[in-house]
Design a protein around this motif. Structure first.
Motif, mmCIF file in Angstrom:
data_model
loop_
_atom_site.group_PDB
_atom_site.id
_atom_site.type_symbol
_atom_site.label_atom_id
_atom_site.label_comp_id
_atom_site.label_asym_id
_atom_site.label_seq_id
_atom_site.Cartn_x
_atom_site.Cartn_y
_atom_site.Cartn_z
ATOM 1 N N LEU A 1 -5.015 -16.839 -21.955
ATOM 2 C CA LEU A 1 -3.592 -16.491 -20.763
ATOM 3 C C LEU A 1 -3.088 -15.718 -21.401
ATOM 4 C CD1 LEU A 1 -2.665 -20.780 -20.369
ATOM 5 C CD2 LEU A 1 -3.792 -19.435 -19.072
ATOM 6 N N ASN A 2 -2.567 -15.347 -22.475
ATOM 7 C CA ASN A 2 -1.910 -14.716 -22.767
ATOM 8 C C ASN A 2 -2.989 -13.037 -22.403
ATOM 9 O OD1 ASN A 2 0.403 -16.063 -24.004
ATOM 10 N ND2 ASN A 2 0.082 -16.122 -25.524
ATOM 11 N N ALA A 3 -3.886 -13.255 -22.306
ATOM 12 C CA ALA A 3 -4.730 -12.320 -22.196
ATOM 13 C C ALA A 3 -4.506 -11.672 -21.310
ATOM 14 C CB ALA A 3 -5.638 -12.473 -23.298
ATOM 15 N N LEU A 4 -4.618 -12.852 -19.537
ATOM 16 C CA LEU A 4 -4.595 -12.215 -18.459
ATOM 17 C C LEU A 4 -3.247 -10.776 -17.995
ATOM 18 C CD1 LEU A 4 -5.210 -15.871 -16.550
ATOM 19 C CD2 LEU A 4 -6.655 -14.175 -17.633
ATOM 20 N N PRO A 5 -3.929 -10.330 -17.585
ATOM 21 C CA PRO A 5 -2.980 -9.093 -16.707
ATOM 22 C C PRO A 5 -2.024 -9.605 -16.024
ATOM 23 C CG PRO A 5 -5.312 -8.313 -17.260
ATOM 24 C CD PRO A 5 -5.095 -9.863 -16.999
ATOM 25 N N ARG A 6 -2.069 -10.408 -15.083
ATOM 26 C CA ARG A 6 -0.862 -11.044 -14.307
ATOM 27 C C ARG A 6 -0.440 -11.533 -14.536
ATOM 28 N NH1 ARG A 6 -5.323 -9.702 -9.279
ATOM 29 N NH2 ARG A 6 -6.231 -8.172 -9.952
ATOM 30 N N ASP A 7 0.761 -11.926 -13.551
ATOM 31 C CA ASP A 7 1.495 -13.077 -14.133
ATOM 32 C C ASP A 7 1.108 -14.814 -13.042
ATOM 33 O OD1 ASP A 7 3.147 -12.212 -16.732
ATOM 34 O OD2 ASP A 7 4.687 -12.003 -14.234
ATOM 35 N N ARG A 8 0.319 -14.044 -12.078
ATOM 36 C CA ARG A 8 -0.166 -14.913 -11.334
ATOM 37 C C ARG A 8 -1.643 -14.218 -10.574
ATOM 38 N NH1 ARG A 8 1.303 -19.590 -10.003
ATOM 39 N NH2 ARG A 8 1.439 -20.444 -8.263
ATOM 40 N N ILE B 1 -12.146 -31.763 -18.606
ATOM 41 C CA ILE B 1 -11.381 -32.818 -18.813
ATOM 42 C C ILE B 1 -10.062 -32.474 -17.512
ATOM 43 C CG2 ILE B 1 -12.499 -34.068 -19.819
ATOM 44 C CD1 ILE B 1 -10.614 -33.780 -21.540
ATOM 45 N N GLY B 2 -9.998 -31.201 -17.623
ATOM 46 C CA GLY B 2 -8.829 -30.385 -17.061
ATOM 47 C C GLY B 2 -8.226 -30.269 -17.571
ATOM 48 N N ILE B 3 -7.672 -30.079 -19.157
ATOM 49 C CA ILE B 3 -7.063 -29.209 -20.424
ATOM 50 C C ILE B 3 -6.310 -27.602 -19.883
ATOM 51 C CG2 ILE B 3 -6.219 -29.212 -22.882
ATOM 52 C CD1 ILE B 3 -7.016 -32.195 -21.819
ATOM 53 N N PHE B 4 -7.798 -27.408 -20.274
ATOM 54 C CA PHE B 4 -7.410 -25.972 -20.272
ATOM 55 C C PHE B 4 -6.481 -25.605 -18.317
ATOM 56 C CE2 PHE B 4 -8.513 -20.941 -18.930
ATOM 57 C CZ PHE B 4 -7.810 -21.064 -19.169
ATOM 58 N N THR B 5 -7.777 -26.218 -17.658
ATOM 59 C CA THR B 5 -7.323 -25.887 -15.975
ATOM 60 C C THR B 5 -6.053 -26.541 -15.841
ATOM 61 O OG1 THR B 5 -9.483 -27.188 -15.593
ATOM 62 C CG2 THR B 5 -7.930 -27.224 -13.400
ATOM 63 N N GLU B 6 -5.155 -27.459 -16.229
ATOM 64 C CA GLU B 6 -3.734 -27.407 -15.751
ATOM 65 C C GLU B 6 -2.884 -26.589 -16.664
ATOM 66 O OE1 GLU B 6 -1.081 -31.311 -16.529
ATOM 67 O OE2 GLU B 6 -2.214 -31.001 -18.067
ATOM 68 N N ARG B 7 -3.605 -25.708 -17.136
ATOM 69 C CA ARG B 7 -2.182 -24.877 -17.924
ATOM 70 C C ARG B 7 -2.983 -23.863 -16.660
ATOM 71 N NH1 ARG B 7 -3.073 -25.270 -24.810
ATOM 72 N NH2 ARG B 7 -2.795 -27.985 -24.740
ATOM 73 N N LEU B 8 -3.781 -23.459 -16.303
ATOM 74 C CA LEU B 8 -4.139 -22.359 -15.345
ATOM 75 C C LEU B 8 -4.110 -22.293 -14.035
ATOM 76 C CD1 LEU B 8 -6.422 -19.493 -15.677
ATOM 77 C CD2 LEU B 8 -8.193 -20.820 -15.245
ATOM 78 N N ALA B 9 -3.562 -23.209 -14.457
ATOM 79 C CA ALA B 9 -3.675 -23.685 -12.389
ATOM 80 C C ALA B 9 -1.934 -23.361 -12.335
ATOM 81 C CB ALA B 9 -3.540 -25.099 -12.726
ATOM 82 N N ASN B 10 -0.996 -23.174 -13.456
ATOM 83 C CA ASN B 10 0.289 -22.452 -13.230
ATOM 84 C C ASN B 10 0.337 -21.069 -13.804
ATOM 85 O OD1 ASN B 10 1.536 -24.629 -13.248
ATOM 86 N ND2 ASN B 10 1.153 -25.184 -16.151
ATOM 87 N N ARG B 11 -0.433 -20.256 -13.011
ATOM 88 C CA ARG B 11 -0.746 -19.230 -12.546
ATOM 89 C C ARG B 11 -1.164 -18.523 -12.276
ATOM 90 N NH1 ARG B 11 -0.389 -16.405 -18.111
ATOM 91 N NH2 ARG B 11 -1.077 -14.457 -17.106
ATOM 92 N N ASN C 1 -1.827 -30.058 -6.328
ATOM 93 C CA ASN C 1 -2.583 -30.351 -4.445
ATOM 94 C C ASN C 1 -2.892 -28.900 -4.578
ATOM 95 O OD1 ASN C 1 -0.300 -29.260 -4.312
ATOM 96 N ND2 ASN C 1 0.816 -30.049 -2.684
ATOM 97 N N HIS C 2 -2.590 -27.818 -5.567
ATOM 98 C CA HIS C 2 -3.416 -26.261 -5.445
ATOM 99 C C HIS C 2 -5.140 -25.911 -5.477
ATOM 100 C CE1 HIS C 2 -1.091 -25.485 -8.782
ATOM 101 N NE2 HIS C 2 -1.671 -24.654 -8.863
ATOM 102 N N ILE C 3 -5.635 -27.186 -6.854
ATOM 103 C CA ILE C 3 -6.611 -27.149 -7.347
ATOM 104 C C ILE C 3 -7.537 -28.000 -6.689
ATOM 105 C CG2 ILE C 3 -8.099 -28.026 -9.069
ATOM 106 C CD1 ILE C 3 -5.410 -27.910 -11.098
ATOM 107 N N ASP C 4 -8.496 -27.293 -6.392
ATOM 108 C CA ASP C 4 -9.572 -27.709 -5.895
ATOM 109 C C ASP C 4 -11.214 -28.037 -6.865
ATOM 110 O OD1 ASP C 4 -11.976 -28.149 -4.396
ATOM 111 O OD2 ASP C 4 -12.598 -26.776 -3.543
ATOM 112 N N PHE C 5 -11.364 -29.475 -6.723
ATOM 113 C CA PHE C 5 -12.391 -29.580 -7.463
ATOM 114 C C PHE C 5 -13.919 -29.730 -7.581
ATOM 115 C CE2 PHE C 5 -8.206 -30.808 -10.190
ATOM 116 C CZ PHE C 5 -8.339 -30.723 -11.280
#
Length: 196
Positions: free
Chosen positions: A41-48, A59-69, A94-98
């Motif tokens: 997440l820190n390597a991503l150049p954009r905040d959003r 199982i969505g561990i990283f998914t949950e964190r990534l969704a915040n960006r 609610n902005h994640i499509d699985f």
């Protein structure tokens, strides 16, 4: 069924893993995974990012964190068992499509500002890897980012190695991708690309 070098791992392989252990790689408890997620997440150049695509959300561990960006996130996996856990974990977002999707045989029609391929590329045989690689580059928007992260410790049962996956993406530089960032630790490798 044990994997072979000439075939991609099957859906049944992963369903069996999650059936035996709901978190077979200790995504929820591993210090290694937590550190790797933070570094990614820190390597991503954009905040959003407006639109993001995560392959192998598990199982969505990283998914949950990534969704915040992200304004919208499509998270796919081959395992319905794993994805049920991810849906439960991320039910407040609610902005994640699985979707259940077996990349590269199945692939979304959308284009994305961010694509994350983490700990997935080495499960494909070369034919499927190249097919997936072409789709990833094609469906990345101009100035969009592609983050790839893989375990690089020798895993003889997998079709490819983490280094083979990353080296193959580096071969697309500079014609199809621009290489922005690289990190290699004793256990994993991270590379970040941008589409010109």
């Amino acid at each position: 069924m044990q994997p072979t070098k000439s075939q991609s791992l099957t859906t049944d392989f992963f369903e069996d893993l999650y059936r035996e252990n709901p978190d077979p790689w200790q995504f929820a408890t591993s210090e290694y995974e937590a550190q790797k997620y933070a570094t990614t997440l820190n390597a991503l150049p954009r905040d959003r990012y407006e639109s993001a695509f995560e392959i192998g959300g598990s199982i969505g561990i990283f998914t949950e964190r990534l969704a915040n960006r992200c304004d919208s996130l499509l998270s796919v996996d081959v395992s319905s068992i794993a994805q049920e856990q991810a849906k439960q974990r991320c039910q407040h977002l609610n902005h994640i499509d699985f979707q259940i999707m077996s990349v590269p045989d199945e692939f979304p029609d959308d284009y994305f500002d961010l694509i994350v391929l983490s700990e997935v590329g080495y499960y494909w045989c070369w034919d499927d890897f190249y097919k997936a690689q072409n789709l990833l580059v094609d469906r990345l928007n101009p100035q969009g980012h592609l983050a790839i992260v893989h375990w690089i410790v020798d895993a003889r049962v997998l079709p490819l190695t983490g280094d083979e996956v990353h080296d193959s993406f580096l071969q697309l530089v500079p014609d199809q991708l621009t290489h922005l960032h690289s990190l290699t630790t004793d256990k994993y490798r991270l590379d970040l690309f941008e589409k010109p």
